[in-house]
Scaffold this motif. Structure first.
Motif, short mmCIF file in Angstrom:
data_model
loop_
_atom_site.label_atom_id
_atom_site.label_comp_id
_atom_site.label_asym_id
_atom_site.label_seq_id
_atom_site.Cartn_x
_atom_site.Cartn_y
_atom_site.Cartn_z
N LYS A 1 0.83 -1.20 0.00
CA LYS A 1 0.00 0.00 0.00
C LYS A 1 0.88 1.26 0.00
O LYS A 1 0.59 2.23 -0.71
CB LYS A 1 -0.92 0.01 1.22
N LYS B 1 -9.12 4.41 -1.53
CA LYS B 1 -9.21 3.14 -2.26
C LYS B 1 -7.94 2.31 -2.07
O LYS B 1 -8.00 1.08 -1.98
CB LYS B 1 -9.47 3.41 -3.73
N ASP C 1 -7.95 1.14 1.76
CA ASP C 1 -8.99 0.12 1.92
C ASP C 1 -9.12 -0.32 3.38
O ASP C 1 -9.21 -1.51 3.69
CB ASP C 1 -8.69 -1.10 1.03
#
Length: 355
Positions: free
Chosen positions: A268, A333, A336
């Motif tokens: 991420k 997004k 998440d």
């Protein structure tokens, strides 16, 4: 004699919750930095750099480096000769200084709160601090006793405000209600962990506090001990906090980094790094700027070990306006990990009463 006058530069300031105290959105803290590996001249350089960048708030605790952190910061404040009204100094009480603590040398009894703060003031060389935080909740002491003790310190002029750190929302709400009932000063702020990767408690459990009480916060570890700087994207580099490990303090972090969950977080961070670079900033700037978008954040505590890191950290102020709703949605997004609906505790009905 006063030293250098404070120049806020382009620093942003916010009220600490519902109080009139104006705090910079970035402050500098001593946790795992000052009094540990950072002693002597480097502490002065770090604090002077922070001050020059518009950071005039310094956070500490009786437990940091067993009191050495307060001694180091206090020495620097005296040597630099800053006007006391130009700086905000905070400390925390609960753990004592690590000298075989037991019984009355730790906790939130009236005795330890008052004696602990007096000793912190001695180490800092100050007549008062601006805020004292209850470093953890104390289940062995009635909250009313704790509220009365902090109110006493305020009446004695030894602090202007008090707050909590890592208390539950229910405990904070209890303290607020007790203070209102007794016409005493209640807690003004909570000091919680909050970051892109650590959101659940801040955005869910505490949400009623930000929304209904206009409670303040002084968040810590916004970069998750460096994970959100991107420095661990390709392993653990030499000279990093994970590498030095600070006498085992980072053991859990290092283990987590190599776990499936830790590796997923690194992926991420890699994606977020690309977003940051597209916006003309660094991963560090993006992570810090992101925290400032939450209405509950009053100030974000930085734990830099080098002056260059502080200079990099405040570049988040340049990135902050670039985090448009569209960019924030893109970040969401990737992360998440948005928490669910806030807990119901602390919500007020149509008549204003707590539900």
């Amino acid at each position: 004699m006063s030293g250098q006058a404070f120049e806020p530069k382009n620093m942003l300031f916010r009220n600490l919750g519902a109080t009139g105290l104006r705090v910079p959105v970035f402050s500098y803290g001593g946790w795992l930095t000052v009094g540990y590996e950072q002693k002597g001249d480097i502490v002065k350089e770090l604090m002077q750099t922070a001050f020059d960048l518009g950071i005039n708030m310094f956070d500490n605790a009786e437990a940091y480096a067993s009191g050495e952190s307060e001694l180091q910061m206090g020495r620097v404040i005296k040597e630099l000769g800053w006007d006391r009204s130009d700086i905000i100094v905070t400390t925390k009480v609960f753990f004592g200084t690590g000298r075989s603590e037991r019984h009355n040398t730790r906790g939130l009894s009236r005795k330890h709160i008052i004696e602990g703060v007096n000793k912190s003031l001695e180490r800092l060389g100050l007549d008062y601090v601006d805020i004292v935080f209850a470093h953890r909740p104390d289940v062995t002491t009635p909250i009313e006793e704790t509220v009365r003790a902090f109110n006493y310190l305020i009446d004695q002029g030894k602090t202007f405000y008090w707050g909590t750190s890592e208390w539950s929302a229910m405990e904070i709400q209890q303290a607020i209600e007790i203070a209102k009932r007794l016409n005493l000063v209640g807690p003004a702020a909570e000091q919680p962990h909050y970051s892109m990767l650590h959101r659940e408690r801040f955005e869910k459990e505490y949400e009623p506090l930000w929304r209904y009480e206009n409670h303040g916060s002084t968040i810590w570890s916004p970069l998750d001990s460096g994970l959100l700087t991107g420095k661990y994207n390709d392993g653990i580099p030499e000279g990093s906090r994970y590498h030095s490990n600070l006498n085992g303090a980072m053991d859990d972090n290092v283990k987590h980094l190599t776990s499936p969950e830790g590796k997923a977080k690194v992926e991420k961070v890699k994606k977020l790094t690309a977003v940051a670079e597209r916006l003309g900033g660094s991963m560090t700037s993006l992570a810090l700027a992101w925290t400032l978008h939450h209405k509950g954040v009053s100030t974000c505590i930085l734990g830099a070990t080098k002056p260059e890191q502080l200079k990099e950290n405040v570049k988040a102020l340049d990135l902050y306006p670039k985090l448009t709703p569209e960019v924030l949605e893109e970040i969401e997004k990737i992360l998440d990990n948005k928490p669910g609906l806030p807990t119901s505790f602390g919500r007020r009905g149509d008549d204003g009463t707590l539900m």
